[in-house]
Design an enzyme around this catalytic site. Structure first.
Site, PDB file in Angstrom:
ATOM      1  CG  ASP A 186       1.376   1.789   1.219  1.00 22.14           C
ATOM      2  OD1 ASP A 186       1.395   1.027   0.224  1.00 22.14           O
ATOM      3  OD2 ASP A 186       1.004   1.405   2.345  1.00 22.14           O
ATOM      4  CD  GLU A 187      -3.119   1.135   0.180  1.00 21.53           C
ATOM      5  OE1 GLU A 187      -3.701   0.942  -0.907  1.00 21.53           O
ATOM      6  OE2 GLU A 187      -2.945   0.224   1.021  1.00 21.53           O
TER       7      GLU A 187
END
EC number: 2.7.1.21
Length: 199
Positions: free
Chosen positions: A85-86
């Site tokens: 994620d991110e």
């Protein structure tokens, strides 16, 4: 054959929900996954993948010096998938590590993140994922101000659009707005009740 996937979208497009869904599906079948996220994302504490609808899971926080390839290689059990994620906050060497996980360890990697920043420039992680990914997919959402597809992220401060400044400033809905190109250059910053959806 394992592949490196990059799924990008603007804010509020459901990227984190998708990660949590993929993790659940693997684990429901008894197949372990590794979830990672950037240590720069501190909205809900370091080392958590957290969606805006309240779903949250612990994740390995990727620091500047994290050896992603070495970490995955040295795990006692080989995971069926690595979820990141991110991913826009990753550095070049992190993305190359993810590619090595795919190519040398034969483990699929799915990275999720923003493509461009509020200045409409690529993040470092996004740039290298766009270059190295085997498959690239856009997760779509709509503009805050109209019915068009949101393709850009608008930063606001004190109710005004901001087009210059530091690339990384962690925030939520109060700081960043997903918009189409038209409303990136001519935002209609008003309360939600006053929005005109005819534009």
């Amino acid at each position: 054959m394992a592949q490196l996937y990059y799924r990008y979208g603007t804010m509020n497009s459901g990227k984190t929900i998708e990660i949590l869904k993929v993790a659940y599906n693997y684990e429901e079948q008894g197949k372990g996954v590794v979830i990672m996220t950037s240590a720069l994302d501190t909205r809900d504490g370091v080392g958590y993948v957290s969606s805006r609808i309240g779903m949250k899971r612990p994740a390995l926080a990727i620091e500047e010096t994290t050896d992603i390839f070495g970490y995955i290689r040295d795990l006692p059990e080989k995971p069926y998938c690595v979820l990141v994620d991110e991913a826009q906050f990753l550095k070049r060497h992190h993305v190359y590590d993810l590619a090595r996980v795919v190519d040398e360890l034969d483990i699929p990697v799915m990275a999720f993140g923003l493509k461009n920043d509020f200045r409409n420039e690529l993040f470092e992680g996004s740039k290298y994922l766009l270059l190295l990914a085997d498959k690239i997919d856009e997760i779509k959402t709509i503009c805050q101000y109209c019915k068009k597809k949101a393709t850009m992220v608008l930063r606001t401060q004190d109710g005004l659009p901001v087009y210059d400044g530091e690339q990384i400033q962690i925030g939520g809905n109060e700081t960043y707005i997903s918009v189409c190109r038209k409303h990136y250059f001519a935002p209609m910053i008003t309360s939600n009740k006053e929005q005109n959806y005819d534009n």
